[in-house]
Design an enzyme around this catalytic site. Structure first.
Site, PDB file in Angstrom:
ATOM      1  N   LYS A  52       0.846  -1.210   0.000  1.00 35.89           N
ATOM      2  CA  LYS A  52       0.000   0.000   0.000  1.00 35.89           C
ATOM      3  C   LYS A  52       0.875   1.251   0.000  1.00 35.89           C
ATOM      4  O   LYS A  52       0.631   2.209  -0.733  1.00 35.89           O
ATOM      5  CB  LYS A  52      -0.930  -0.010   1.222  1.00 35.89           C
ATOM      6  CG  LYS A  52      -2.061  -1.019   1.087  1.00 35.89           C
ATOM      7  CD  LYS A  52      -2.769  -1.290   2.402  1.00 35.89           C
ATOM      8  CE  LYS A  52      -3.766  -2.434   2.236  1.00 35.89           C
ATOM      9  NZ  LYS A  52      -4.364  -2.883   3.487  1.00 35.89           N
ATOM     10  N   GLN A  96      -4.231  -1.420   9.750  1.00 40.38           N
ATOM     11  CA  GLN A  96      -4.197  -2.759   9.158  1.00 40.38           C
ATOM     12  C   GLN A  96      -4.789  -3.814  10.107  1.00 40.38           C
ATOM     13  O   GLN A  96      -4.460  -3.859  11.283  1.00 40.38           O
ATOM     14  CB  GLN A  96      -2.742  -3.120   8.794  1.00 40.38           C
ATOM     15  CG  GLN A  96      -2.589  -4.442   8.072  1.00 40.38           C
ATOM     16  CD  GLN A  96      -3.295  -4.477   6.719  1.00 40.38           C
ATOM     17  OE1 GLN A  96      -3.212  -3.533   5.934  1.00 40.38           O
ATOM     18  NE2 GLN A  96      -4.017  -5.543   6.447  1.00 40.38           N
ATOM     19  N   ASP A 119     -11.058   2.922   4.394  1.00 40.69           N
ATOM     20  CA  ASP A 119     -11.409   1.498   4.353  1.00 40.69           C
ATOM     21  C   ASP A 119     -12.931   1.311   4.370  1.00 40.69           C
ATOM     22  O   ASP A 119     -13.424   0.225   4.078  1.00 40.69           O
ATOM     23  CB  ASP A 119     -10.834   0.797   5.600  1.00 40.69           C
ATOM     24  CG  ASP A 119      -9.659  -0.110   5.254  1.00 40.69           C
ATOM     25  OD1 ASP A 119      -9.467  -0.394   4.053  1.00 40.69           O
ATOM     26  OD2 ASP A 119      -8.953  -0.532   6.184  1.00 40.69           O
TER      27      ASP A 119
END
Ligand code: NAP
Length: 294
Positions: A52, A96, A119
């Protein structure tokens, strides 16, 4: 003849568009910024965070990679999230998953500024998705699935989509997204899961089958009708001594037996996977645009 949906090629197309949008934002003095927070040293999470960060840099985004020790407390993590919430150079924040066990992940998601929740897991964004609000941040994998279908010119309007799996990361949001009264939506959606009866009958009724269960090669030839479109979200490790890592990645679909029946199908790897990061970048650019318009 199987029509393979090439996720890598479609992701590249997304990046071409994003580079233009980023250049436009930069010309107005706005550099989209993303912060990726990793707690602990889980090797798979580390690899995801690295890719990422790499992609953010390649696109010229302002990228912050925050690596915190496994022993990080809930209070420390909330404090770091709060700093990022207040950082004007950061438009998107991602913590994460999965965090170490002392961390209450749902509470961390709630601590995020929903305007930076790229997200799409914050309750406000989940509600906005359910309501069809265009300002929602939609989770990246479902958004990637929808984009694959759009770019492959597979019309979901009126189609019967069966989603196998009901997680908050994939199954539920992809169902909400594809049933929306909007472009890339209007599908008739059935959500199946581990308690579904006559599963083969249900999946065989799908025009478009989306498999997101995390079971290697679960979807067999008898789950799929001739001419269906199959989107395989699964990423599963299976032992493979011929591979130097000792394993290889496979999907939830038994590709070799299912592919010959399909109108179109995604491979694993190289299908949904590349789209997930592309959509994270896209959500970050969307966040930067929304902040700069505010
Ligand atoms: P998850 O949270 O474990 O959810 C799995 C879902 O599948 C659950 O709803 C479960 O039903 C259902 N299920 C499990 N076994 C089943 C069976 N035998 N028959 C019918 N339904 C069954 O998984 P997830 O996070 O959604 O991830 C699913 C897969 O997608 C995993 O392989 C994951 O690695 C992959 N993934 C890929 C990407 C990507 O970028 N390509 C992103 C995210 C996830 P119940 O609810 O009844 O338990």
């Amino acid at each position: 003849m199987t029509n393979l949906i090439d996720g890598r090629a479609i992701a590249e197309k997304v990046y071409v568009d994003l580079r233009n949008e980023i250049a436009q934002l930069k010309s107005k003095g706005v550099t989209p910024g993303i912060a990726v927070v990793l707690v602990g040293d889980d090797p798979a999470s580390r690899a995801y965070v690295r890719s990422k960060d790499k992609m953010s840099r390649e696109l010229g985004l302002h990228s912050v990679k925050l690596e915190l020790p496994t022993t990080t407390s809930q209070e420390e993590l909330v404090a770091r999230v709060d700093e990022l919430n207040r950082d004007p150079q950061v438009h998107g924040i991602l913590v994460q998953s999965p965090p170490p066990k002392q961390i209450d992940e749902a509470a961390i998601v709630r601590a995020l500024d929903p305007r930076k929740d790229v997200d799409g897991f914050h309750p406000l964004n989940v509600a906005k998705l359910a309501m069809g609000d265009e300002t929602a941040f939609v989770p990246c994998t479902p958004l990637g699935v929808q984009r694959l279908l759009i770019e492959s010119k597979i019309d979901v309007a009126g189609a019967h989509v069966v989603v196998l799996g009901r997680s908050m990361i994939v199954g539920k949001p992809v169902a909400l997204l594809l049933m929306q009264k909007a472009k890339g939506g209007d599908a008739t959606v059935t959500v199946a899961h581990s308690r579904t009866k006559n599963l083969e009958e249900v999946t065989r009724s799908a025009d478009i089958l989306i498999a997101a269960i995390g079971r290697a090669h679960f979807v067999k030839e008898n789950h799929v009708r001739d001419g269906a479109v199959v989107i395989d979200v699964g990423i599963n490790r299976v032992e493979d001594k011929s591979d130097k890592r000792g394993y290889r990645l496979v999907g939830d679909v038994a590709f070799d037996e299912v592919a010959p029946k399909c109108k179109a199908i995604t491979p694993v790897p190289g299908g949904v996977g590349p789209m997930t990061i592309a959509m994270l970048m896209s959500n970050t650019v969307k966040a930067a645009k929304m902040f700069s318009a505010a």
